[in-house]
Design an enzyme around this catalytic site. Sequence first.
Site, short mmCIF file in Angstrom:
data_model
loop_
_atom_site.label_atom_id
_atom_site.label_comp_id
_atom_site.label_asym_id
_atom_site.label_seq_id
_atom_site.Cartn_x
_atom_site.Cartn_y
_atom_site.Cartn_z
N HIS A 119 0.81 -1.22 0.00
CA HIS A 119 0.00 0.00 0.00
C HIS A 119 0.84 1.27 0.00
CE1 HIS A 119 -3.64 -2.48 1.71
NE2 HIS A 119 -3.45 -2.65 0.43
N CYS A 148 1.85 22.72 -7.34
CA CYS A 148 2.76 23.23 -8.37
C CYS A 148 2.48 24.72 -8.56
CB CYS A 148 2.54 22.47 -9.68
SG CYS A 148 3.44 23.19 -11.07
N CYS A 151 0.89 25.17 -12.38
CA CYS A 151 -0.38 24.60 -12.85
C CYS A 151 -1.31 24.17 -11.71
CB CYS A 151 -0.12 23.43 -13.79
SG CYS A 151 0.45 21.95 -12.93
N GLY A 188 -1.70 -9.58 12.42
CA GLY A 188 -2.29 -8.26 12.69
C GLY A 188 -3.08 -7.66 11.56
N THR A 189 -3.82 -8.48 10.83
CA THR A 189 -4.71 -7.90 9.81
C THR A 189 -6.12 -8.43 9.98
OG1 THR A 189 -5.14 -7.58 7.45
CG2 THR A 189 -4.04 -9.64 8.05
#
Length: 242
Positions: A119, A148, A151, A188-189
Site C-alpha cells: 500500500h 505546483c 499549474c 495483525g490484519t
Amino acid sequence: MTPRSLRDWVQVARRIVVLTGAGMSAESGVPTFRDAQTGLWSKFRPEQLATEQAFRADPGLVWDWYELRRQMIARVEPNAGHLALAAFAARHPGRLTVVTQNVDGLHQRAGSPDVLALHGNIFEDRWLDPARPCCLAQTPLPGRPPRCAACANLRRPGVVWFGEALPVQVLEQAEQAVRECDLMLVVGTSGVVYPAAGLARQAGGPVVIVNPQPSELDDVARAIVRSTAAHCLPVALEPQST
Ligand code: OAD
C-alpha cells in the site's frame, strides 16, 4: 497454537512469508485502521478519508489527516515483533519475505530487507494528476497540500487509496513469494481489504494467523495464535537452541 509451538513450524520451513497489517504496529503505538479514531477525527472513518474522491473534495482535510499520521509514526519505534522479523531475516538470508499492508515504514526501520509494501509509503508524496513539465517535485509551493506553482497540481500521499490499484510489480513479487512459501504467517490484519487479504488464500504452505481477535481469514488458517505480534514473533522466531 502457542508461540512456542509455532516455533517448531518455523524451524522446519524453508521459505516463509509474513503478511502484516495494522495490528503489527499497534504495540509501537500506531492505532489500527479499524480502531475508533480520536479527537477531531472521531466523526470520520478512515475509509472515507483514504480515497481520491475525498482528497479532491477537500484536499486540506485529507492532507491534515495524513500529516497527523506521519507525525505520530515519526515519533514511534519498531516493536519487538518488527525486530524479531528483521533479526530472523539477517540470520537466514533469503528465507523470509515480509509483505506488508502498512505504510508506516516500521519493518524497513527495524532492518527487514526487501519489504514488499503493498500500500505504499506514507512518507513519500507524488503528484495527484500526472506530472506536467512544470511540476518539479523539488519545488512545490508549500501548503496543505503543497501545489505546483505553475499549474496548481497537488501533491498527495504516496499510499494506495481505496479503489486504486496496487503497485503491479510489488503485487507480483508478493504473489510469487506466497505461492512458493511453505509457511505463511498472517499477522495483525483484519483480512477485509483485497487484494492484500487474498494473498493468504494463495499460499503454497499452511497459513498461521497471529491475531488476538478473530479475523476474516480465520477460515484459511491451519492454526491460530491468539496473541499479539510483539509477544508472539520474538518467541516464534527465536534462534534454535543447540
Ligand atoms: P485493521 O485495522 O483492519 O485490522 C487490524 C487487525 O490487527 C485486527 O484484526 C486486530 O485484531 C489486530 N490487532 C490489533 N492489535 C494487534 C496486535 N498487537 N498484534 C496482532 N494483531 C493485532 O488493519 P488492516 O487489516 O491492516 O489500507 O487493514 C487493511 C487495510 O485497510 C490497510 O492497509 C489500509 C486500511 O484501510 C489502505 O490504506 C489502502
